[in-house]
Motif scaffolding. Structure first.
Motif, PDB file in Angstrom:
ATOM      1  N   VAL A  85      39.356  30.035  40.620  1.00  0.00           N
ATOM      2  CA  VAL A  85      40.578  30.155  39.291  1.00  0.00           C
ATOM      3  C   VAL A  85      41.845  30.897  39.826  1.00  0.00           C
ATOM      4  CG1 VAL A  85      40.812  31.002  37.143  1.00  0.00           C
ATOM      5  CG2 VAL A  85      38.721  30.421  37.875  1.00  0.00           C
ATOM      6  N   LEU A  86      42.908  30.002  39.286  1.00  0.00           N
ATOM      7  CA  LEU A  86      44.108  30.316  39.697  1.00  0.00           C
ATOM      8  C   LEU A  86      44.820  30.637  38.169  1.00  0.00           C
ATOM      9  CD1 LEU A  86      47.142  30.614  41.227  1.00  0.00           C
ATOM     10  CD2 LEU A  86      47.404  28.342  40.684  1.00  0.00           C
ATOM     11  N   VAL A  87      45.341  31.795  37.973  1.00  0.00           N
ATOM     12  CA  VAL A  87      46.019  32.344  36.922  1.00  0.00           C
ATOM     13  C   VAL A  87      47.654  32.306  37.205  1.00  0.00           C
ATOM     14  CG1 VAL A  87      46.583  34.161  35.351  1.00  0.00           C
ATOM     15  CG2 VAL A  87      44.230  33.973  36.420  1.00  0.00           C
ATOM     16  N   CYS A  88      48.133  31.489  36.411  1.00  0.00           N
ATOM     17  CA  CYS A  88      49.557  31.389  36.249  1.00  0.00           C
ATOM     18  C   CYS A  88      49.913  31.928  35.009  1.00  0.00           C
ATOM     19  CB  CYS A  88      50.017  29.672  36.124  1.00  0.00           C
ATOM     20  SG  CYS A  88      49.519  28.741  37.408  1.00  0.00           S
ATOM     21  N   GLY A  89      50.360  33.495  35.107  1.00  0.00           N
ATOM     22  CA  GLY A  89      50.590  34.329  33.967  1.00  0.00           C
ATOM     23  C   GLY A  89      52.020  34.330  33.973  1.00  0.00           C
ATOM     24  N   ARG A  90      52.529  33.884  32.698  1.00  0.00           N
ATOM     25  CA  ARG A  90      53.975  34.034  32.353  1.00  0.00           C
ATOM     26  C   ARG A  90      54.445  35.333  32.326  1.00  0.00           C
ATOM     27  NH1 ARG A  90      54.559  28.580  29.838  1.00  0.00           N
ATOM     28  NH2 ARG A  90      53.603  27.018  31.522  1.00  0.00           N
ATOM     29  N   HIS A  91      53.678  36.252  31.600  1.00  0.00           N
ATOM     30  CA  HIS A  91      54.022  37.524  31.581  1.00  0.00           C
ATOM     31  C   HIS A  91      52.918  38.741  32.030  1.00  0.00           C
ATOM     32  CE1 HIS A  91      56.590  35.823  28.479  1.00  0.00           C
ATOM     33  NE2 HIS A  91      55.653  35.050  27.936  1.00  0.00           N
ATOM     34  N   ALA A 104      33.384  30.099  34.752  1.00  0.00           N
ATOM     35  CA  ALA A 104      32.323  30.825  33.850  1.00  0.00           C
ATOM     36  C   ALA A 104      32.279  32.042  34.259  1.00  0.00           C
ATOM     37  CB  ALA A 104      30.854  30.275  34.061  1.00  0.00           C
ATOM     38  N   GLU A 105      32.244  32.773  35.639  1.00  0.00           N
ATOM     39  CA  GLU A 105      32.308  33.955  35.756  1.00  0.00           C
ATOM     40  C   GLU A 105      33.550  34.793  35.417  1.00  0.00           C
ATOM     41  OE1 GLU A 105      31.500  37.998  37.127  1.00  0.00           O
ATOM     42  OE2 GLU A 105      30.156  36.330  36.605  1.00  0.00           O
ATOM     43  N   LEU A 111      36.365  38.487  29.306  1.00  0.00           N
ATOM     44  CA  LEU A 111      35.769  38.818  27.877  1.00  0.00           C
ATOM     45  C   LEU A 111      35.178  40.265  27.926  1.00  0.00           C
ATOM     46  CD1 LEU A 111      34.145  35.611  26.520  1.00  0.00           C
ATOM     47  CD2 LEU A 111      36.522  36.692  25.805  1.00  0.00           C
ATOM     48  N   THR A 112      34.630  40.843  29.153  1.00  0.00           N
ATOM     49  CA  THR A 112      33.880  41.898  29.010  1.00  0.00           C
ATOM     50  C   THR A 112      34.580  43.323  30.035  1.00  0.00           C
ATOM     51  OG1 THR A 112      32.722  41.382  31.017  1.00  0.00           O
ATOM     52  CG2 THR A 112      31.821  40.805  28.876  1.00  0.00           C
ATOM     53  N   ASP A 113      35.676  43.020  30.808  1.00  0.00           N
ATOM     54  CA  ASP A 113      36.158  43.750  31.324  1.00  0.00           C
ATOM     55  C   ASP A 113      37.789  44.295  30.965  1.00  0.00           C
ATOM     56  OD1 ASP A 113      37.384  45.288  33.556  1.00  0.00           O
ATOM     57  OD2 ASP A 113      36.182  44.474  35.133  1.00  0.00           O
ATOM     58  N   GLU A 114      37.781  45.403  30.271  1.00  0.00           N
ATOM     59  CA  GLU A 114      39.111  45.826  29.654  1.00  0.00           C
ATOM     60  C   GLU A 114      40.278  45.705  30.910  1.00  0.00           C
ATOM     61  OE1 GLU A 114      39.517  48.836  26.785  1.00  0.00           O
ATOM     62  OE2 GLU A 114      37.520  47.954  26.126  1.00  0.00           O
ATOM     63  N   GLU A 115      39.743  46.223  32.125  1.00  0.00           N
ATOM     64  CA  GLU A 115      40.831  46.592  33.048  1.00  0.00           C
ATOM     65  C   GLU A 115      41.177  44.951  33.843  1.00  0.00           C
ATOM     66  OE1 GLU A 115      40.775  48.078  37.638  1.00  0.00           O
ATOM     67  OE2 GLU A 115      40.145  49.432  36.025  1.00  0.00           O
ATOM     68  N   PHE A 116      40.269  43.970  33.750  1.00  0.00           N
ATOM     69  CA  PHE A 116      40.358  42.748  34.329  1.00  0.00           C
ATOM     70  C   PHE A 116      41.300  42.006  33.332  1.00  0.00           C
ATOM     71  CE2 PHE A 116      38.957  38.240  34.994  1.00  0.00           C
ATOM     72  CZ  PHE A 116      39.232  38.241  36.246  1.00  0.00           C
ATOM     73  N   GLN A 117      40.984  42.247  31.904  1.00  0.00           N
ATOM     74  CA  GLN A 117      41.848  41.574  30.757  1.00  0.00           C
ATOM     75  C   GLN A 117      43.328  41.947  31.144  1.00  0.00           C
ATOM     76  OE1 GLN A 117      40.928  42.717  27.019  1.00  0.00           O
ATOM     77  NE2 GLN A 117      38.529  41.910  27.204  1.00  0.00           N
TER      78      GLN A 117
END
Length: 153
Positions: A85-91, A104-105, A111-117
């Motif tokens: 998975v590639l995240v293109c995070g504008r912010h 899926a992972e 959804l379950t890991d606040e630090e990851f969020q």
């Protein structure tokens, strides 16, 4: 994920894109094509290979957030179940992140890991998670209801 749940909206903040246009969908189904172009444009605008050494043609968008993040697969072979998975995070910082887990992972961790969020999404997800399939969103829209919540507008 797509085989089981299909396209739709996750926790009112993450849109899972239709893989192919569907005439019966409330959206024209161009999201995947348009968001893939947006991800490639963002990659180019932010430095291209100098910032992230990938072939832009390997990017394929599968999701977007209400915070303008784009989630893509990096097509690295013939088996989509192992595409990272590639995240293109504008912010987000950094703007581009590659996660070796599949879709899926990645969503489970999101959804379950606040630090990851905090690292991978530019919006705050609600504590109670939900998923609304695109067909249910269509039904709600036709009934005059908010497609995300099912509540009256």
């Amino acid at each position: 994920m797509l085989r089981v749940y299909g396209a739709g909206e996750l926790s009112e903040s993450i849109g899972i894109l239709l893989p192919v246009p569907r005439p019966e969908a409330y959206s024209d189904g161009s999201g995947l094509k348009d968001e893939t172009a947006n991800a490639r444009g963002t990659w180019e605008m932010c430095g291209g290979r100098r910032v992230l050494d990938v072939d832009p043609d390997s990017m394929l968008a599968w999701g977007v957030t209400s915070g303008a993040d784009i989630y893509c697969w990096l097509r690295t072979g013939d088996d989509p179940d192992v595409w990272p998975v590639l995240v293109c995070g504008r912010h987000t910082n950094p703007h581009f992140q590659v996660h070796s887990s599949g879709m899926a992972e990645f969503l489970h961790r999101l959804l379950t890991d606040e630090e990851f969020q905090e690292e991978t999404i530019s919006v705050v997800l609600p504590k109670k998670h939900s998923f609304v399939n695109w067909r249910e969103q269509q039904r709600r829209l036709e009934a005059g209801l908010d497609p995300s919540t099912g509540e009256p507008w």
